[in-house]
Design a protein around this motif. Structure first.
Motif, PDB file in Angstrom:
ATOM      1  N   ALA A 244      30.633  48.951  23.771  1.00 36.72           N
ATOM      2  CA  ALA A 244      31.502  48.020  24.472  1.00 36.72           C
ATOM      3  C   ALA A 244      32.937  48.518  24.456  1.00 36.72           C
ATOM      4  CB  ALA A 244      31.419  46.635  23.826  1.00 36.72           C
ATOM      5  N   THR A 245      33.653  48.214  25.512  1.00 38.31           N
ATOM      6  CA  THR A 245      35.070  48.526  25.592  1.00 38.31           C
ATOM      7  C   THR A 245      35.817  47.230  25.821  1.00 38.31           C
ATOM      8  OG1 THR A 245      34.601  50.690  26.554  1.00 38.31           O
ATOM      9  CG2 THR A 245      36.847  49.847  26.790  1.00 38.31           C
ATOM     10  N   THR A 246      36.695  46.891  24.860  1.00 39.81           N
ATOM     11  CA  THR A 246      37.493  45.681  24.993  1.00 39.81           C
ATOM     12  C   THR A 246      38.762  46.009  25.759  1.00 39.81           C
ATOM     13  OG1 THR A 246      36.637  44.804  22.910  1.00 39.81           O
ATOM     14  CG2 THR A 246      38.671  43.832  23.757  1.00 39.81           C
ATOM     15  N   VAL A 247      39.002  45.277  26.808  1.00 40.31           N
ATOM     16  CA  VAL A 247      40.176  45.501  27.645  1.00 40.31           C
ATOM     17  C   VAL A 247      41.362  44.777  27.014  1.00 40.31           C
ATOM     18  CG1 VAL A 247      41.165  45.248  29.948  1.00 40.31           C
ATOM     19  CG2 VAL A 247      38.709  45.676  29.679  1.00 40.31           C
ATOM     20  N   PRO A 248      42.491  45.464  26.757  1.00 39.33           N
ATOM     21  CA  PRO A 248      43.648  44.814  26.147  1.00 39.33           C
ATOM     22  C   PRO A 248      44.133  43.631  26.967  1.00 39.33           C
ATOM     23  CG  PRO A 248      43.920  47.205  26.166  1.00 39.33           C
ATOM     24  CD  PRO A 248      42.710  46.905  27.000  1.00 39.33           C
ATOM     25  N   ARG A 249      44.685  42.626  26.290  1.00 40.42           N
ATOM     26  CA  ARG A 249      45.140  41.420  26.962  1.00 40.42           C
ATOM     27  C   ARG A 249      46.201  41.725  28.018  1.00 40.42           C
ATOM     28  NH1 ARG A 249      45.176  35.883  25.976  1.00 40.42           N
ATOM     29  NH2 ARG A 249      43.955  36.239  24.087  1.00 40.42           N
ATOM     30  N   GLY A 250      47.112  42.632  27.703  1.00 33.03           N
ATOM     31  CA  GLY A 250      48.150  42.970  28.669  1.00 33.03           C
ATOM     32  C   GLY A 250      47.584  43.538  29.953  1.00 33.03           C
ATOM     33  N   VAL A 251      46.521  44.345  29.834  1.00 34.24           N
ATOM     34  CA  VAL A 251      45.880  44.904  31.020  1.00 34.24           C
ATOM     35  C   VAL A 251      45.147  43.806  31.782  1.00 34.24           C
ATOM     36  CG1 VAL A 251      44.119  46.514  31.840  1.00 34.24           C
ATOM     37  CG2 VAL A 251      45.675  47.200  30.010  1.00 34.24           C
ATOM     38  N   ARG A 252      44.532  42.876  31.067  1.00 33.94           N
ATOM     39  CA  ARG A 252      43.842  41.767  31.734  1.00 33.94           C
ATOM     40  C   ARG A 252      44.812  40.966  32.597  1.00 33.94           C
ATOM     41  NH1 ARG A 252      39.240  39.095  27.961  1.00 33.94           N
ATOM     42  NH2 ARG A 252      38.589  40.926  26.793  1.00 33.94           N
ATOM     43  N   VAL A 253      45.962  40.647  32.010  1.00 30.09           N
ATOM     44  CA  VAL A 253      46.959  39.881  32.752  1.00 30.09           C
ATOM     45  C   VAL A 253      47.508  40.712  33.908  1.00 30.09           C
ATOM     46  CG1 VAL A 253      49.189  38.717  32.614  1.00 30.09           C
ATOM     47  CG2 VAL A 253      47.548  38.504  30.732  1.00 30.09           C
ATOM     48  N   GLY A 254      47.801  41.995  33.634  1.00 36.90           N
ATOM     49  CA  GLY A 254      48.322  42.864  34.681  1.00 36.90           C
ATOM     50  C   GLY A 254      47.346  43.025  35.824  1.00 36.90           C
ATOM     51  N   TYR A 255      46.061  43.144  35.477  1.00 34.30           N
ATOM     52  CA  TYR A 255      45.061  43.237  36.540  1.00 34.30           C
ATOM     53  C   TYR A 255      44.961  41.912  37.284  1.00 34.30           C
ATOM     54  CZ  TYR A 255      40.703  43.700  39.049  1.00 34.30           C
ATOM     55  OH  TYR A 255      39.765  43.708  40.044  1.00 34.30           O
ATOM     56  N   GLY A 256      44.930  40.805  36.546  1.00 37.21           N
ATOM     57  CA  GLY A 256      44.724  39.505  37.167  1.00 37.21           C
ATOM     58  C   GLY A 256      45.787  39.139  38.176  1.00 37.21           C
ATOM     59  N   VAL A 257      47.040  39.536  37.927  1.00 35.40           N
ATOM     60  CA  VAL A 257      48.122  39.126  38.827  1.00 35.40           C
ATOM     61  C   VAL A 257      47.950  39.730  40.223  1.00 35.40           C
ATOM     62  CG1 VAL A 257      49.764  41.000  38.341  1.00 35.40           C
ATOM     63  CG2 VAL A 257      50.617  38.722  38.889  1.00 35.40           C
ATOM     64  N   GLY A 258      47.198  40.817  40.336  1.00 32.40           N
ATOM     65  CA  GLY A 258      46.930  41.404  41.648  1.00 32.40           C
ATOM     66  C   GLY A 258      46.107  40.503  42.542  1.00 32.40           C
ATOM     67  N   SER A 259      45.487  39.477  41.953  1.00 28.04           N
ATOM     68  CA  SER A 259      44.687  38.547  42.745  1.00 28.04           C
ATOM     69  C   SER A 259      45.527  37.724  43.704  1.00 28.04           C
ATOM     70  CB  SER A 259      43.910  37.603  41.819  1.00 28.04           C
ATOM     71  OG  SER A 259      42.967  38.325  41.061  1.00 28.04           O
ATOM     72  N   PHE A 260      46.852  37.714  43.510  1.00 21.95           N
ATOM     73  CA  PHE A 260      47.701  37.074  44.500  1.00 21.95           C
ATOM     74  C   PHE A 260      47.466  37.687  45.878  1.00 21.95           C
ATOM     75  CE2 PHE A 260      50.052  35.250  41.024  1.00 21.95           C
ATOM     76  CZ  PHE A 260      50.613  34.109  41.561  1.00 21.95           C
TER      77      PHE A 260
END
Length: 453
Positions: A8-24
């Motif tokens: 398993a690879t855990t995605v860092p929280r900062g990357v999760r948020v950074g990726y998520g904001v692209g959903s705009f």
């Protein structure tokens, strides 16, 4: 579904948020034109309803060409920023401008206005592909873990909820301005506001994913189009998921196109568009942890069936709005929002699973090609929602107009608005439940060490 037997690879929280904001980008570019563009053309530019439907639909045909191309290019890109992020940056620099131009044209009406909007919307579709295709390819390459991908994508859904609120509440509020229906100037202001938000969000995602892990296949698939399409045709999970997504998004796009008409002619107030969207967005923001748990409990396919059933049930019940009034409509849209939240999360998570499974099976990086085709076909099919609704209005006798010369719509047109908002989407969304039962994803296997080296 069995969890993958790979590290398993855990995605860092900062990357999760950074990726998520692209959903705009995803939510806004789909929702604002889907919600306002048809109405803008028929009621402000005096474009016939059938032609306005064609304008909304025609540029999406271009997606069938540009999206797979962008996906293929991003698969084969080698740069210090990785294969996906250079294309995301290109989209961030071009999409806000093209989006603004769609609603900021010269004072044209009728056929010339339709031509202008069509050209600008085509440019928007191209810029959107530059960002969206590589963006959607990334989750399947960030982690091997089956459930981690769902957890990662709930951040995406939170930002989709925020963006949907902006699209469905703020954008119509600005567009209507101080009057009941707004003016051309208020639509231009809306477009400028949304363009600035798009620019900030897309650049935020570009910089926020700089440290994203890359666990997908290291080598791109360098086969020709014929070989790649042959491989995709032999991938049943991808094919069934694409059909499923297309069906669901067709229903969603029809409801988006019908929403301002539903608010105006069924509820009696164009401003109700904003409160209806507030009812839709609330569950997206609040129910993500619940849908993540349901996906673990019933598997993603079971959660998808439940989500679609809630979506369809709310849509069907909204047919009774003329009997029970606006409060009933808002409660039913709230139920639709709960189902829509689950549908969206499961779609994106299942796509990431299919991408990861394909890379593990083949040892080749073709997430971009898969995502490009999926996005193009889904976008093209979903755009027919506005066309179908526009044709339905024309058949019913709907009368196009300008703000200075409002008209009284015939009863047949008012009835068509209700059917286009409720009955037709309900039939389509219930069909997606049957399609979901055809989706099967074999348990992932560990990648060949020699291939992954």
């Amino acid at each position: 579904m069995i969890a993958p037997a790979v590290p398993a690879t855990t995605v860092p929280r900062g990357v999760r948020v950074g990726y998520g904001v692209g959903s705009f980008c995803t939510a806004t570019v789909n929702a604002v034109p889907g919600l306002l563009l048809l109405y803008y053309m028929t009621n402000f530019l005096a474009v016939p309803a059938w032609l306005a439907g064609v304008v909304v639909t025609a540029p999406k045909v271009w997606d069938l060409v540009i999206n797979p191309l962008v996906g293929r290019w991003s698969d084969r890109t080698r740069s210090r920023m990785g294969p996906r992020r250079p294309w995301m940056l290109a989209g961030a620099c071009t999409l806000p401008i093209a989006f603004f131009l769609v609603f900021a044209g010269p004072p044209l009406t009728g056929y010339p206005a339709a031509a202008y909007v069509g050209v600008c919307f085509l440019a928007t579709a191209t810029a959107y592909a530059l960002f969206e295709v590589p963006y959607k390819a990334m989750p399947g390459e960030m982690t091997h873990d089956y459930h981690e991908r769902t957890s990662l994508l709930q951040w995406r859904m939170v930002f989709i909820g925020v963006a949907t609120a902006i699209s469905g509440v703020l954008a119509p509020a600005i567009a209507t301005g101080e009057g009941e229906d707004g003016t051309l100037g208020s639509y231009r202001l809306m477009a400028l506001t949304i363009a600035v938000i798009l620019l900030l969000a897309m650049l935020g995602s570009f910089f926020g994913t700089a440290r994203a892990p890359m666990t997908g296949a290291p080598e791109p698939d360098r086969g020709g189009w014929r070989e790649q399409f042959a491989a995709i045709r032999s991938n049943p999970p991808f094919l069934w998921l694409t059909v499923l997504a297309c069906t669901q998004m067709l229903a969603v796009s029809m409801m988006l196109a019908a929403a301002p008409y539903f608010a105006t002619y069924t509820l009696g107030s164009a401003g109700a568009t904003q409160t209806l969207f507030a009812a839709l967005v609330g569950p997206i923001l609040l129910t993500m942890p619940l849908w993540v748990r349901l996906a673990r409990r019933f598997d993603k396919r079971g959660a998808m069936v439940l989500a679609a059933a809630l979506f369809g049930g709310g849509t069907t019940a909204a047919m009774a709005t003329p009997l029970f009034g606006p409060v009933w409509a808002h409660v039913m849209i709230l139920l639709v929002g709960i189902g829509y939240a689950g549908v969206q999360l499961m779609q994106f998570s299942m796509l990431a699973d299919v991408i990861a499974a394909d890379a593990a099976r083949t040892g080749k990086r073709r997430a971009g090609v898969l995502t490009g085709l999926w996005t193009a076909i889904e976008s093209g099919v979903s755009s027919f929602g506005a066309l179908i609704f526009g044709v339905t209005l024309s058949i019913s006798g709907f009368i196009e107009s300008e703000p200075s010369t409002p008209v009284q719509q015939p009863d047949s047109a008012v009835t068509a608005v209700l059917i286009g908002q409720t009955a037709l989407p309900a039939v389509i969304i219930f069909a997606s439940v049957l399609i979901t039962l055809k989706y099967r994803l074999p348990p992932p296997v560990a990648p060949d060490p020699d291939t992954a080296a």
